[in-house]
Enzyme design. Structure first.
Site, PDB file in Angstrom:
ATOM      1  N   LYS A 190      47.886  16.908   1.258  1.00 22.82           N
ATOM      2  CA  LYS A 190      47.203  16.359   0.664  1.00 22.82           C
ATOM      3  C   LYS A 190      48.219  15.675  -0.067  1.00 22.82           C
ATOM      4  O   LYS A 190      48.451  16.416  -1.363  1.00 22.82           O
ATOM      5  CB  LYS A 190      45.360  15.575   0.184  1.00 22.82           C
ATOM      6  N   CYS A 208      51.443   4.756  -1.566  1.00 26.89           N
ATOM      7  CA  CYS A 208      49.644   4.985  -1.348  1.00 26.89           C
ATOM      8  C   CYS A 208      49.528   3.198  -1.461  1.00 26.89           C
ATOM      9  O   CYS A 208      49.630   2.874  -2.692  1.00 26.89           O
ATOM     10  CB  CYS A 208      49.614   5.439  -2.672  1.00 26.89           C
TER      11      CYS A 208
HETATM   12  C1  DHB Z   1      45.683   7.664  -0.161  1.00 25.80           C
HETATM   13  C2  DHB Z   1      46.217   6.769   1.034  1.00 25.80           C
HETATM   14  C3  DHB Z   1      46.861   6.295   1.054  1.00 25.80           C
HETATM   15  O1  DHB Z   1      47.674   5.605   2.173  1.00 25.80           O
HETATM   16  C4  DHB Z   1      48.466   7.330   0.743  1.00 25.80           C
HETATM   17  O2  DHB Z   1      49.691   7.382   0.932  1.00 25.80           O
HETATM   18  C5  DHB Z   1      48.440   8.178  -0.431  1.00 25.80           C
HETATM   19  C6  DHB Z   1      47.066   8.342  -0.594  1.00 25.80           C
HETATM   20  C7  DHB Z   1      44.155   7.585  -0.106  1.00 25.80           C
HETATM   21  O3  DHB Z   1      43.629   6.261  -0.505  1.00 25.80           O
HETATM   22  O4  DHB Z   1      44.219   8.518  -0.971  1.00 25.80           O
END
Ligand code: DHB
Length: 312
Positions: A46, A131
């Protein structure tokens, strides 16, 4: 007929080209281990920040008939947690580990990369420049000058190979401009296309309501909505940057979409929405379908068709 799905790139060999898209099944060690122990060919964590984050208020993910919308807001356990996982990861068992980094500032990304450099862990950073879900923080890679500055600083802090996760672009001028920026950094070895299409709005007619709560309902789209946009980004960056690897992400839910991404030029492919909906059994199913397509076409290896998309 034998079909070999292995992928050799950046000095490593993956048993097959499929892995999770960052964000799906990769927030906790338990989830990461589910990916590692599945049929996937690699694992990515993540996107992490310096400190742990709870993320945005719920509901923050919704499944829709054509895919998904999310505004998770970077819930993650903090980079130390994922580095700790990387320290204990069986790197020599044949499934590469990618670390997704998404600092809230360039300084935060540099801090994480410097910590990674000290440790000399054999994993590849995928630096997330896209993000869409942190309120008040624009997607960096839509700012070409800021991206160039970030890549220059990153290249100073980190001397190994690295990749970037890009948002989708929608105009040929932007493909060319971003490819020109990316082409200036030799350490940048791969680009992952695409992140979700940011800031869509899904409406529930019955309830006359948004389906997620953060950002007044705006969120990143994944799944069927994004496949043609993802393929365009993969094909254009593969064409414009032949010396780099492109990792395809967006709309893969069967062997057919995986085949399309590789035909468009992808070295490997990531599965997001479909993995979230189906669980890790999706990897084995999609690999079986990809194998069937290759066998029907008489292809033995991915190199037999990678990047060979014809224009009609
Ligand atoms: C999140 C969403 C994304 O598209 C990303 O690249 C990184 C984090 C999120 O909302 O956690």
């Amino acid at each position: 007929m034998t079909v070999d799905l292995s992928v050799s790139w950046l000095g490593m060999t993956m048993p097959n080209p499929l892995y999770n898209a960052s964000g799906v099944m990769c927030r906790s060690v338990e989830e990461l281990e589910r990916v590692r122990l599945s049929a996937a060919g690699a694992v990515i964590t993540k996107s992490c920040t310096l400190d742990p984050r709870e993320g945005n208020p719920e509901p923050r993910y919704a499944s829709t008939p054509l895919g998904s919308i999310n505004s998770m807001g970077l819930p993650n356990a903090g980079y130390r947690y994922y580095f700790d996982y990387a320290r204990r990861y069986p790197h020599h068992a044949g499934k590469p580990l990618f670390l997704s980094l998404s600092g809230l500032s360039l300084e935060d990304n540099l801090t994480m990369l410097e910590a990674l450099a000290v440790e000399q862990l054999p994993c590849l950073p995928e630096i997330n420049l896209s993000c869409p879900n942190v309120p008040g923080k624009p997607q960096l890679a839509y700012d070409f000058a800021a991206t160039a500055i970030a890549l220059a600083e990153i290249s100073r802090a980190w001397h190994g190979p690295f990749g970037v996760k890009l948002p989708p672009y929608f105009d040929p001028v932007h493909f060319v401009e971003m490819a020109h920026v990316l082409g200036g950094y030799a350490g940048l070895r791969f680009i992952t296309c695409i992140n979700s299409i940011g800031n869509g709005l899904v409406i529930d007619v019955e309830r006359e309501s948004t389906v997620i709560r953060p950002k007044q309902g705006l969120g990143g789209l994944g799944g069927d909505y994004v496949l043609p946009t993802a393929l365009a980004n993969v094909r254009e960056f593969a064409r414009l940057l032949p010396e780099k690897h492109v990792i395809g992400c967006g709309g893969i839910r069967s062997g057919k979409e995986a085949f399309m991404h590789i035909l468009a030029g992808a070295t490997a492919v990531q599965v997001g929405t479909c993995l979230h909906e189906e669980g890790e059994g999706a990897f084995e199913r999609i690999l079986g379908e990809l194998t069937d397509i290759m066998r029907a076409k008489g292809y033995h290896r991915l190199e037999d068709f990678r990047g060979r998309l014809k224009v009609c």
